[in-house]
Write a protein that holds these residues in place. Structure first.
Motif, PDB file in Angstrom:
ATOM      1  N   THR A 194       0.867  -1.176   0.000  1.00  0.00           N
ATOM      2  CA  THR A 194       0.000   0.000   0.000  1.00  0.00           C
ATOM      3  C   THR A 194       0.904   1.226   0.000  1.00  0.00           C
ATOM      4  N   TRP A 195       0.773   2.056  -1.015  1.00  0.00           N
ATOM      5  CA  TRP A 195       1.632   3.238  -1.185  1.00  0.00           C
ATOM      6  C   TRP A 195       0.793   4.493  -1.016  1.00  0.00           C
ATOM      7  N   GLN A 196       1.242   5.399  -0.146  1.00  0.00           N
ATOM      8  CA  GLN A 196       0.519   6.639   0.101  1.00  0.00           C
ATOM      9  C   GLN A 196       1.497   7.815   0.011  1.00  0.00           C
ATOM     10  N   ARG A 197       1.119   8.807  -0.760  1.00  0.00           N
ATOM     11  CA  ARG A 197       1.923  10.017  -0.935  1.00  0.00           C
ATOM     12  C   ARG A 197       1.227  11.165  -0.216  1.00  0.00           C
ATOM     13  N   TYR A 198       1.968  11.860   0.644  1.00  0.00           N
ATOM     14  CA  TYR A 198       1.404  12.940   1.437  1.00  0.00           C
ATOM     15  C   TYR A 198       2.079  14.268   1.071  1.00  0.00           C
ATOM     16  N   PRO A 199       1.448  15.388   1.339  1.00  0.00           N
ATOM     17  CA  PRO A 199       2.001  16.673   0.891  1.00  0.00           C
ATOM     18  C   PRO A 199       3.135  17.217   1.750  1.00  0.00           C
ATOM     19  N   GLY A 200       3.367  16.639   2.938  1.00  0.00           N
ATOM     20  CA  GLY A 200       4.300  17.232   3.883  1.00  0.00           C
ATOM     21  C   GLY A 200       5.756  16.893   3.631  1.00  0.00           C
TER      22      GLY A 200
END
Length: 237
Positions: A194-200
């Motif tokens: 599961t890959w998640q990209r966050y803005p921080g």
């Protein structure tokens, strides 16, 4: 290095699973304890274990000695002290065995941030008992990860271990491409990722809301309370 000192948070209901959280360079167990409180894991029967990094190295910012799992120049994350990395596997495995005696290895998750994520990843891939999963935020991948594994591949017990990876798009310490490269390698090895990209940027589990609690709930078979707030900027794959 005989044993790791650690802190814990106890489940508020019947013990259903345990997450062992490994902090980043210059941090303390409390940094990740705050993350688990935000996710309300204790309400779901999940015990938290928070080891303290066993060695110290000079900080790039202050020059003062800070906790770390192994000495590391953050300006050269493509060069890793392999001996130091592997040295911490022994006491960490001892801790995992103790937790497995409580709940079973199949109900253990290893989680880590930054350097802690690198330790969690390599420990999980070499561990000889089946774990529930591994969760990594801003991991930096060793330049030759297969060379760190006894057979060049994950242990048979964890060859298809579920993996959650989150990364900040504005991370200047560990670039997003590091997490993406790890995602692609593990996917190629057959791991469900599961890959998640966050803005921080480079902050422990910054911006994470529903995705990681959902992952933990799935691999530990527990019902984690919904965490309000915004989610990631890209969908899982």
């Amino acid at each position: 290095m005989d044993r790791l000192h650690y802190e814990t948070t106890d489940p508020e209901r019947a013990h259903r699973g345990t997450v062992v959280w490994l902090h980043g360079i210059g941090q303390t167990p409390g940094d990740l304890m705050a993350v688990t409180q935000r996710f309300r894991l204790a309400e779901a029967g999940v015990r938290g274990v928070f080891p303290r990094a066993p060695v110290s190295a000079p900080s790039l910012l202050s020059g003062l000695a800070v906790p770390c799992w192994f000495p590391q120049n953050l300006l050269a994350i493509d060069r890793i002290d392999v001996e130091g990395l592997l040295a911490v596997h022994g006491p960490l495995a001892t801790l995992l065995e103790a937790e497995a005696d409580r709940i079973g290895a199949g109900r253990l998750v290893l989680a880590g941030f930054s350097q802690g994520a690198t330790v969690a990843l390599t420990m999980a891939l070499t561990y000889t008992r089946r774990l529930a999963g591994v969760a990594l935020y801003a991991p930096f991948m060793p330049p030759d990860l297969p060379a760190l594994l006894p057979t060049g591949r994950p242990s048979p017990a964890n060859s298809d271990l579920p993996v959650w990876i989150g990364h900040g798009a504005r991370d200047w310490v560990v670039p997003e491409r590091s997490g993406a490269a790890l995602r692609d390698l593990l996917t190629g090895w057959g791991h469900p990722v599961t890959w998640q990209r966050y803005p921080g940027g480079h902050e422990p589990f910054a911006g994470v809301r529903a995705s990681l609690p959902a992952f933990l709930g799935d691999v530990l078979d527990v019902s984690v309370p919904q965490v309000p707030g915004t989610g990631p900027t890209a969908h899982a794959r």
